[in-house]
Design an enzyme around this catalytic site. Structure first.
Site, mmCIF file in Angstrom:
data_model
loop_
_atom_site.group_PDB
_atom_site.id
_atom_site.type_symbol
_atom_site.label_atom_id
_atom_site.label_comp_id
_atom_site.label_asym_id
_atom_site.label_seq_id
_atom_site.Cartn_x
_atom_site.Cartn_y
_atom_site.Cartn_z
ATOM 1 N N ASP A 1 11.906 -5.452 5.610
ATOM 2 C CA ASP A 1 10.493 -5.826 5.734
ATOM 3 C C ASP A 1 9.908 -5.982 4.348
ATOM 4 O O ASP A 1 9.746 -5.015 3.603
ATOM 5 C CB ASP A 1 9.736 -4.751 6.509
ATOM 6 C CG ASP A 1 8.301 -5.176 6.830
ATOM 7 O OD1 ASP A 1 7.913 -6.300 6.450
ATOM 8 O OD2 ASP A 1 7.578 -4.392 7.467
ATOM 9 N N ASP B 1 5.405 -11.174 11.336
ATOM 10 C CA ASP B 1 4.662 -9.961 11.666
ATOM 11 C C ASP B 1 3.174 -10.179 11.396
ATOM 12 O O ASP B 1 2.405 -10.472 12.306
ATOM 13 C CB ASP B 1 5.198 -8.773 10.871
ATOM 14 C CG ASP B 1 4.429 -7.485 11.142
ATOM 15 O OD1 ASP B 1 3.556 -7.475 12.039
ATOM 16 O OD2 ASP B 1 4.677 -6.483 10.452
ATOM 17 N N GLU C 1 11.764 -9.349 7.973
ATOM 18 C CA GLU C 1 10.409 -9.410 8.519
ATOM 19 C C GLU C 1 9.402 -9.863 7.460
ATOM 20 O O GLU C 1 9.390 -9.352 6.341
ATOM 21 C CB GLU C 1 10.033 -8.016 9.043
ATOM 22 C CG GLU C 1 8.773 -7.945 9.839
ATOM 23 C CD GLU C 1 8.600 -6.568 10.476
ATOM 24 O OE1 GLU C 1 7.447 -6.240 10.838
ATOM 25 O OE2 GLU C 1 9.596 -5.821 10.599
ATOM 26 N N THR D 1 12.048 3.990 9.324
ATOM 27 C CA THR D 1 11.677 3.269 8.118
ATOM 28 C C THR D 1 12.057 4.036 6.865
ATOM 29 O O THR D 1 11.851 5.246 6.781
ATOM 30 C CB THR D 1 10.163 2.998 8.114
ATOM 31 O OG1 THR D 1 9.823 2.245 9.272
ATOM 32 C CG2 THR D 1 9.752 2.219 6.869
ATOM 33 N N LYS E 1 1.957 -6.286 17.666
ATOM 34 C CA LYS E 1 1.300 -5.000 17.423
ATOM 35 C C LYS E 1 -0.067 -5.021 18.089
ATOM 36 O O LYS E 1 -0.850 -5.955 17.887
ATOM 37 C CB LYS E 1 1.162 -4.728 15.919
ATOM 38 C CG LYS E 1 2.497 -4.535 15.214
ATOM 39 C CD LYS E 1 2.310 -4.317 13.723
ATOM 40 C CE LYS E 1 3.661 -4.128 13.015
ATOM 41 N NZ LYS E 1 3.516 -4.031 11.545
ATOM 42 N N LYS F 1 14.919 0.495 8.889
ATOM 43 C CA LYS F 1 14.027 -0.567 8.423
ATOM 44 C C LYS F 1 13.707 -0.293 6.963
ATOM 45 O O LYS F 1 13.101 0.735 6.634
ATOM 46 C CB LYS F 1 12.747 -0.583 9.256
ATOM 47 C CG LYS F 1 11.759 -1.671 8.832
ATOM 48 C CD LYS F 1 10.579 -1.701 9.778
ATOM 49 C CE LYS F 1 9.565 -2.760 9.381
ATOM 50 N NZ LYS F 1 8.449 -2.853 10.332
ATOM 51 N N ASP G 1 9.981 -0.982 16.864
ATOM 52 C CA ASP G 1 9.851 -0.341 15.553
ATOM 53 C C ASP G 1 8.682 0.632 15.679
ATOM 54 O O ASP G 1 7.558 0.322 15.313
ATOM 55 C CB ASP G 1 9.592 -1.406 14.483
ATOM 56 C CG ASP G 1 9.243 -0.803 13.130
ATOM 57 O OD1 ASP G 1 9.730 0.311 12.834
ATOM 58 O OD2 ASP G 1 8.484 -1.447 12.378
ATOM 59 N N LYS H 1 11.882 -1.052 3.517
ATOM 60 C CA LYS H 1 10.716 -1.690 2.918
ATOM 61 C C LYS H 1 11.080 -2.234 1.540
ATOM 62 O O LYS H 1 11.496 -1.484 0.647
ATOM 63 C CB LYS H 1 9.568 -0.683 2.796
ATOM 64 C CG LYS H 1 8.976 -0.247 4.127
ATOM 65 C CD LYS H 1 8.175 -1.356 4.779
ATOM 66 C CE LYS H 1 7.439 -0.866 6.012
ATOM 67 N NZ LYS H 1 6.643 -1.944 6.642
ATOM 68 N N ARG I 1 0.822 -1.206 0.000
ATOM 69 C CA ARG I 1 0.000 0.000 0.000
ATOM 70 C C ARG I 1 0.853 1.252 0.000
ATOM 71 O O ARG I 1 2.062 1.212 0.254
ATOM 72 C CB ARG I 1 -0.926 0.028 1.219
ATOM 73 C CG ARG I 1 -0.178 0.089 2.555
ATOM 74 C CD ARG I 1 -1.139 0.293 3.701
ATOM 75 N NE ARG I 1 -0.450 0.357 4.989
ATOM 76 C CZ ARG I 1 -0.933 0.949 6.066
ATOM 77 N NH1 ARG I 1 -2.117 1.532 6.021
ATOM 78 N NH2 ARG I 1 -0.253 0.961 7.197
ATOM 79 N N ASP J 1 8.450 4.241 14.841
ATOM 80 C CA ASP J 1 8.717 5.555 14.239
ATOM 81 C C ASP J 1 7.497 6.157 13.549
ATOM 82 O O ASP J 1 7.577 7.242 12.973
ATOM 83 C CB ASP J 1 9.851 5.437 13.215
ATOM 84 C CG ASP J 1 9.508 4.506 12.055
ATOM 85 O OD1 ASP J 1 8.907 3.446 12.303
ATOM 86 O OD2 ASP J 1 9.834 4.826 10.901
#
Length: 364
Positions: A192, A245, A220, A138, A269, A163, A322, A165, A26, A324
């Site tokens: 990730d 995750d 991840e 990230t 989470k 991190k 994580d 992506k 997304r 941020d």
């Protein structure tokens, strides 16, 4: 005993992001969510929040508001004075699914509970607010040059763990990571993929990264959340720790991951599991299995990030964070909970999680 819950108030929240947040699944340009206040009979007010996340929890702002103003509020305000765990169980059992909405109410409950005790939430849960948490920053999915530029900016802001992506295409992902490594050679990386690779691609790209000597702390969710067999195959085939995750949504799913050795680490989470007690149960399972946890968050309002930080400081199995997300949101008016100094998160020293109530009447 906890004073009875007399009211639950919820309102829409919207704020622009300082820059687009892009993953393999997304793109987000505006933070859409819900802010929550829970009031006790003694006047104590607790705070919670939720973000819209169709890709993970399947919830919208409208659905979160409907659940909070409907079954959750009914479950809370029909209860007499009782214990904190019983009230939390009432939130959890108020309806099926809708975990982000439940988490928002649960955060507010725990904030109010800690305020009645006169201590920060982390201490109420058995932790210590003196714990200094170190978050990553990230770098969202983009062209190699733009990702490299974002990495340089993050390092300049004091972050030494990034991190990254990935998960779009494994060949392009390698090019992206090499560009980031060249731009920021002295930092550590967490990757990730957001379920973006299949098993063969995941093993191929992770082994290529290992062979290139790029320092990785973890990878991840390399494959689809339901593919535990595939994630177990990746975990067994690579040296870098693999973290689950999206696959971790409850103590039951955490136990299955541990039993199948599908991952080396778990990412907890609140919005995925629905509340503090479920999150702590996942951490307990990890500790019993001898594996470490990260506490993370999705693109959520700052209140959610603060609540997650207090959770992280409360359990010994949590060794990484994580958190941020709030730094991406361009909203100076919603502040509190913690102070960020470079990568260091310093928790609010006062009772609860540290947010001021809004003016009554601002709700939907």
């Amino acid at each position: 005993m906890l004073p009875a819950v007399t009211d639950l108030r919820a309102r829409r929240y919207s704020a622009p992001l300082a820059r687009p947040f892009i993953t393999a699944r997304r793109r987000v340009d505006t933070m859409l969510g819900v802010l929550v206040e829970l009031e006790l009979a003694d006047g104590t007010v607790g705070h919670g929040s939720a973000g819209q996340s169709f890709g993970v929890t399947g919830e919208s702002v409208d659905s979160v508001l409907a659940v909070l103003n409907g079954p959750v509020k009914q479950a809370l305000t029909e209860r007499a004075d009782t214990g904190r765990r019983e009230v939390a169980a009432g939130i959890a059992g108020s309806c099926v699914g809708n975990f982000a909405a439940k988490a928002a109410a649960d955060m507010a409950l725990h904030d109010a509970w800690a305020r009645t005790l006169g201590v920060p939430l982390a201490e109420a849960l058995g932790g210590d607010t003196a714990t200094v948490l170190r978050t990553d920053m990230t770098v969202s999915l983009d062209t190699p040059q733009r990702m490299a530029d974002a990495a340089v900016e993050a390092v300049g802001d004091g972050f030494d763990v990034l991190k990254i992506k990935l998960g779009n295409d494994w060949r392009a992902d390698l090019e992206r990571l090499r560009a980031v490594r060249d731009a920021a050679p002295d930092v550590r990386f967490r990757l990730d993929a957001n379920q973006g690779w299949d098993v063969k691609a995941a093993i191929r790209v992770i082994r290529a990264i290992e062979d290139a000597g790029i320092p990785l702390e973890l990878v991840e969710q390399p494959v689809a959340d339901h593919d535990l067999a595939g994630m177990a195959a990746v975990t067994a085939a690579v040296d870098v720790p693999v973290m689950a995750d999206e696959s971790v949504s409850s103590p039951h799913s955490a136990l299955e991951i541990v039993q199948r050795r599908a991952a080396d680490m778990l990412n907890i989470k609140l919005a995925k599991c629905g509340g503090m007690d479920e999150a702590l149960a996942i951490a307990d399972i990890a500790r019993a299995a001898g594996i470490e946890c990260m506490v993370g968050a999705m693109m959520e309002p700052r209140i959610s990030i603060a609540a997650a930080a207090h959770l992280a400081a409360a359990h010994p199995a949590v060794t990484l964070v994580d958190l941020d997300s709030a730094e991406w949101i361009d909203d100076p008016d919603l502040s509190g909970g913690y102070t960020l100094r470079g990568s260091e998160m310093h928790l609010h020293p006062g009772p609860g999680i540290g947010f001021a109530p809004w003016v009554k009447g601002e709700q939907e």
